[in-house]
Design an enzyme around this catalytic site. Structure first.
Site, short mmCIF file in Angstrom:
data_model
loop_
_atom_site.label_atom_id
_atom_site.label_comp_id
_atom_site.label_asym_id
_atom_site.label_seq_id
_atom_site.Cartn_x
_atom_site.Cartn_y
_atom_site.Cartn_z
CB SER A 1 -0.92 0.03 1.22
OG SER A 1 -1.85 -1.03 1.17
N GLY B 1 -3.93 2.06 -2.37
CA GLY B 1 -4.23 0.97 -1.46
C GLY B 1 -4.76 -0.21 -2.27
CB ILE C 1 4.42 -0.90 6.40
CG1 ILE C 1 4.35 -0.27 5.00
CG2 ILE C 1 5.25 -2.18 6.39
CD1 ILE C 1 3.54 -1.07 3.99
CG ASP D 1 -6.62 -14.71 -4.46
OD1 ASP D 1 -7.40 -13.79 -4.10
OD2 ASP D 1 -6.48 -15.06 -5.64
NE ARG E 1 -23.97 -5.03 35.98
CZ ARG E 1 -24.84 -4.37 36.74
NH1 ARG E 1 -25.38 -4.93 37.81
NH2 ARG E 1 -25.18 -3.14 36.41
N GLY F 1 -23.10 -3.30 29.21
CA GLY F 1 -23.64 -2.01 29.63
C GLY F 1 -22.54 -0.97 29.80
N GLY F 2 -22.66 -0.16 30.83
CA GLY F 2 -21.69 0.90 31.07
C GLY F 2 -20.28 0.38 31.24
CD GLU G 1 -3.81 -9.63 4.46
OE1 GLU G 1 -4.14 -10.45 3.58
OE2 GLU G 1 -3.06 -9.91 5.40
N GLY G 2 -7.50 -5.48 1.85
CA GLY G 2 -8.64 -5.28 0.97
C GLY G 2 -9.89 -5.00 1.78
#
Length: 376
Positions: A122, A127, A153, A235, A263, A336-337, A360-361
Site C-alpha cells: 500500500s 491501497g 505497513i 488470495d 452480573r 452495559g456501562g 488486506e482489501g
C-alpha cells in the site's frame, strides 16, 4: 471437520494463550507497545514455524491448522496474532516465487522467530488500486535502486525484511510492477508510526526508501510479475484475516457469557433475561458460521482444483470481519456501562475488530471480488 490432531492442537494452544498471551494483551494495547513477551512465548511454542515448509526449517502445517493458531491468539490478543500473520504474509512471495537461495537464507530465520517480515504494497494513494503505486525500482548494473514510500505497513521498524512492490516500468500500469525482498539494514527508514484506534500492540508505519540499493538476486520472480504475485498472495492470506476476526469475536463471546453469569440485576443474573440470552445466541450463531466459511477457504489454499479460492477467500474475509464487528459491538452492549470502559476488554475487542474490515482489501473490495467471480 477438524481432525483429532487439529482438535488436540487447538486445546493445547487455547491453554497456552490463556496462560502466556492473555496477561500481556491489555498492557500492549494501553501502551501501544509491541508485545515482545508474547512473541517470545510464541517462539518457545515454535508457532512462527507453522506456516513455513519443512524443507526450510518450518512445520509445514496445513492452512486450517494455521487458521486455528491465528484464531486462538486473536481470541486473547489480536495484536499478537498479527505479528505471526504478517511474517507469513511477507514470506508467501518468497515461498512461491523466490529463488532457492532466497528461500534457504530467509525462510529458516522466519521459521525460528529469529527474523520477522513485513509486506509493503500500500501507498498513500494506492491501497486497493495497486496499479497506481509510485514506488520505483530502476536497474543499475547488478542492483536495483529503490525509491519511494509505503504506508500502513504492519511491523514497521520491527521487521528485519520487507517484501516490497515497486514499478520497474512506470509506463506499463500493473504489468510494470515487480517484487523485491529488502533487508532493513540496507537503508530502510521508518519515518512515522500511526496512533491507531485498535490493534495498538502492532506497530503500523510509513516505510521510506531513499535510493536503497537492492541486489538483483533479491528480485522475487520475474520483472513485471509483481501484480500477479501480490494478488496471488492476498488470495492466500485473506482467509487467515478471517480467522483473526473469528478469534476476536470468540473472545468477545467468551467474556460476555462469563459476565452475564455474574452480573446481577433485579435480584438475578442478567443471563436469566431472555432478551440478552437471544443476543448471545445470535453472536454465537454468526461466529460459528464465519468459522466454517473461514476453514473452508483455508482448506482451499492447500487444494484448489476448481479455482474457488479467490471467491471463498473474499467471502470468508468479508463475512468473518463483518461478524466480528457486529459481535464485539453487541458484547459491549451486553456489558452495559462497564463495556464502554477500558477496565474490561470488551471495548478492546470492538476496536481491534474494526481493522479486519479494512486491511488486506476493504470489505467493499471483497464484495467487488465476489461479484466479479459470480458474474465472470
Amino acid at each position: 471437520m477438524l481432525t483429532d490432531v487439529q482438535r488436540q492442537f487447538r486445546d493445547t494452544l487455547r491453554q497456552f494463550c490463556d496462560e502466556r498471551i492473555a496477561p500481556h494483551a491489555a498492557e500492549a494495547d494501553r501502551n501501544a507497545a509491541y508485545p515482545w513477551a508474547s512473541f517470545q512465548a510464541c517462539r518457545e511454542m515454535e508457532l512462527p514455524a507453522l506456516g513455513i515448509p519443512e524443507a526450510y526449517g518450518g512445520a509445514g502445517a496445513d492452512h486450517v491448522t494455521q487458521a486455528i493458531m491465528v484464531e486462538e491468539l486473536a481470541r486473547v490478543c489480536a495484536s499478537t496474532s498479527v505479528t505471526l500473520l504478517i511474517s507469513k504474509l511477507g514470506m508467501i512471495p518468497v515461498m512461491n516465487w523466490g529463488s532457492e537461495e532466497l528461500k534457504r537464507h530467509y525462510l529458516p530465520r522466519v521459521a525460528s522467530g529469529e527474523a520477522q517480515a513485513s509486506y509493503c504494497l500500500s501507498e498513500a494513494d494506492a491501497g486497493s488500486d495497486v496499479a497506481a503505486m509510485r514506488c520505483r525500482a530502476r536497474r543499475d548494473g547488478d542492483d536495483y535502486i529503490l525509491t519511494g514510500a509505503k504506508y500502513w505497513i504492519t511491523n514497521a521498524g520491527v521487521s528485519d525484511t520487507y517484501t516490497v512492490f515497486a514499478k520497474t516500468d512506470p509506463t506499463a500500469g500493473h504489468r510494470g510492477v515487480s517484487c523485491f525482498l529488502v533487508e532493513a539494514e540496507w537503508g530502510v527508514k521508518v519515518t512515522k508510526h500511526e496512533d491507531k484506534m485498535g490493534l495498538r500492540g502492532s506497530p503500523t508505519g510509513e516505510v521510506v526508501f531513499e535510493e536503497v540499493r537492492v541486489p538483483a538476486s533479491h528480485l522475487i520472480g520475474e520483472e513485471g510479475r509483481g501484480f500477479h504475485i501480490a494478488m496471488h498472495t492476498l488470495d492466500r492470506s485473506r482467509p487467515t484475516i478471517g480467522a483473526q476476526a473469528v478469534g476476536i469475536a470468540q473472545g468477545a463471546i467468551d467474556y460476555a457469557a462469563g459476565y452475564m453469569g455474574q452480573r446481577q440485576a433485579f435480584g438475578q443474573p442478567i443471563a436469566d433475561f431472555q432478551g440478552l440470552r437471544f443476543m448471545l445466541a445470535d453472536m454465537a450463531i454468526r461466529t460459528e458460521a464465519a468459522r466454517s466459511l473461514v476453514y473452508r477457504a483455508c482448506a482451499l489454499v492447500d487444494s484448489d482444483p476448481a479455482g474457488e479460492l479467490t471467491l471463498f477467500g473474499a467471502m470468508a474475509k468479508c463475512f468473518a470481519s463483518d461478524t466480528a464487528m457486529a459481535v464485539t459491538t453487541d458484547a459491549v452492549q451486553l456489558l452495559g456501562g462497564y463495556g464502554y470502559t477500558k477496565e474490561l476488554p470488551a471495548e478492546r475487542f470492538m476496536r481491534d475488530a474494526k481493522i479486519t474490515q479494512i486491511y488486506e482489501g476493504t470489505n467493499q473490495i471483497q464484495r467487488v471480488v465476489v461479484a466479479k467471480q459470480l458474474l465472470g
